[in-house]
Design a protein around this motif. Structure first.
Motif, PDB file in Angstrom:
ATOM      1  N   ALA A 271      21.116  -0.998  18.811  1.00 44.92           N
ATOM      2  CA  ALA A 271      20.426   0.294  18.931  1.00 44.92           C
ATOM      3  C   ALA A 271      19.704   0.412  20.270  1.00 44.92           C
ATOM      4  O   ALA A 271      19.769   1.463  20.924  1.00 44.92           O
ATOM      5  N   ARG A 272      19.028  -0.647  20.683  1.00 44.70           N
ATOM      6  CA  ARG A 272      18.320  -0.621  21.971  1.00 44.70           C
ATOM      7  C   ARG A 272      19.271  -0.404  23.143  1.00 44.70           C
ATOM      8  O   ARG A 272      18.956   0.292  24.100  1.00 44.70           O
ATOM      9  N   HIS A 273      20.450  -1.007  23.072  1.00 43.34           N
ATOM     10  CA  HIS A 273      21.393  -0.933  24.185  1.00 43.34           C
ATOM     11  C   HIS A 273      22.237   0.337  24.191  1.00 43.34           C
ATOM     12  O   HIS A 273      22.676   0.767  25.260  1.00 43.34           O
ATOM     13  N   THR A 274      22.497   0.914  23.018  1.00 40.75           N
ATOM     14  CA  THR A 274      23.440   2.036  22.944  1.00 40.75           C
ATOM     15  C   THR A 274      22.836   3.340  22.446  1.00 40.75           C
ATOM     16  O   THR A 274      23.428   4.390  22.635  1.00 40.75           O
ATOM     17  N   GLY A 275      21.703   3.259  21.738  1.00 46.21           N
ATOM     18  CA  GLY A 275      21.143   4.456  21.112  1.00 46.21           C
ATOM     19  C   GLY A 275      21.795   4.779  19.774  1.00 46.21           C
ATOM     20  O   GLY A 275      21.457   5.763  19.144  1.00 46.21           O
ATOM     21  N   GLU A 276      22.728   3.936  19.329  1.00 40.89           N
ATOM     22  CA  GLU A 276      23.384   4.106  18.024  1.00 40.89           C
ATOM     23  C   GLU A 276      22.752   3.148  17.024  1.00 40.89           C
ATOM     24  O   GLU A 276      22.556   1.979  17.324  1.00 40.89           O
ATOM     25  N   ILE A 277      22.480   3.643  15.837  1.00 44.69           N
ATOM     26  CA  ILE A 277      21.924   2.810  14.776  1.00 44.69           C
ATOM     27  C   ILE A 277      23.067   2.407  13.855  1.00 44.69           C
ATOM     28  O   ILE A 277      23.691   3.262  13.226  1.00 44.69           O
ATOM     29  N   LEU A 278      23.352   1.108  13.785  1.00 45.65           N
ATOM     30  CA  LEU A 278      24.371   0.599  12.872  1.00 45.65           C
ATOM     31  C   LEU A 278      23.692   0.159  11.582  1.00 45.65           C
ATOM     32  O   LEU A 278      22.693  -0.551  11.616  1.00 45.65           O
TER      33      LEU A 278
ATOM     34  N   THR B  92      31.092  -8.020   5.505  1.00 43.15           N
ATOM     35  CA  THR B  92      32.354  -7.833   6.220  1.00 43.15           C
ATOM     36  C   THR B  92      32.946  -6.448   5.967  1.00 43.15           C
ATOM     37  O   THR B  92      34.021  -6.134   6.470  1.00 43.15           O
ATOM     38  N   GLY B  93      32.243  -5.642   5.190  1.00 48.11           N
ATOM     39  CA  GLY B  93      32.708  -4.292   4.898  1.00 48.11           C
ATOM     40  C   GLY B  93      32.369  -3.321   6.017  1.00 48.11           C
ATOM     41  O   GLY B  93      31.916  -3.719   7.090  1.00 48.11           O
ATOM     42  N   PRO B  94      32.583  -2.046   5.770  1.00 46.63           N
ATOM     43  CA  PRO B  94      32.319  -1.030   6.790  1.00 46.63           C
ATOM     44  C   PRO B  94      30.820  -0.842   7.041  1.00 46.63           C
ATOM     45  O   PRO B  94      29.987  -1.292   6.255  1.00 46.63           O
ATOM     46  N   HIS B  95      30.517  -0.187   8.138  1.00 43.96           N
ATOM     47  CA  HIS B  95      29.125   0.154   8.445  1.00 43.96           C
ATOM     48  C   HIS B  95      29.064   1.611   8.884  1.00 43.96           C
ATOM     49  O   HIS B  95      30.083   2.202   9.235  1.00 43.96           O
ATOM     50  N   LEU B  96      27.882   2.166   8.836  1.00 45.61           N
ATOM     51  CA  LEU B  96      27.635   3.521   9.331  1.00 45.61           C
ATOM     52  C   LEU B  96      27.108   3.441  10.755  1.00 45.61           C
ATOM     53  O   LEU B  96      26.373   2.517  11.097  1.00 45.61           O
ATOM     54  N   THR B  97      27.457   4.411  11.565  1.00 49.19           N
ATOM     55  CA  THR B  97      26.902   4.555  12.905  1.00 49.19           C
ATOM     56  C   THR B  97      26.131   5.870  12.922  1.00 49.19           C
ATOM     57  O   THR B  97      26.716   6.937  12.745  1.00 49.19           O
ATOM     58  N   LEU B  98      24.813   5.778  13.082  1.00 45.61           N
ATOM     59  CA  LEU B  98      23.940   6.947  13.006  1.00 45.61           C
ATOM     60  C   LEU B  98      23.265   7.210  14.348  1.00 45.61           C
ATOM     61  O   LEU B  98      22.959   6.276  15.089  1.00 45.61           O
ATOM     62  N   SER B  99      23.001   8.471  14.610  1.00 47.29           N
ATOM     63  CA  SER B  99      22.186   8.822  15.778  1.00 47.29           C
ATOM     64  C   SER B  99      20.729   8.508  15.456  1.00 47.29           C
ATOM     65  O   SER B  99      20.357   8.337  14.287  1.00 47.29           O
TER      66      SER B  99
END
Length: 65
Positions: A28-35, A43-50
């Protein structure tokens, strides 16, 4: 190009019987995206949030007790 897996951190509410989420603060600090992912299925999917959507999700969770 080298791809790095994010370092995941458990929610501060992870003591509630395993129903918690994890997030990747360094990403998040490096990209601005919250995983965000379910701690029970790492090992499942994740959400990518603003940042804005993350803030709304946190506010909603707080309002639910």
């Amino acid at each position: 190009m080298t791809t790095h897996s994010p370092r995941w951190i458990a929610s501060s509410y992870s003591n509630n019987g395993g129903a918690c989420i994890e997030w990747a603060p360094e990403h998040a600090r490096h990209t601005g995206e919250i995983l965000v992912r379910d701690s029970k299925t790492p090992t499942g999917p994740h959400l990518t949030l603003s940042v804005g959507v993350w803030a709304e999700l946190v506010d909603f969770a707080k309002s639910q007790g």
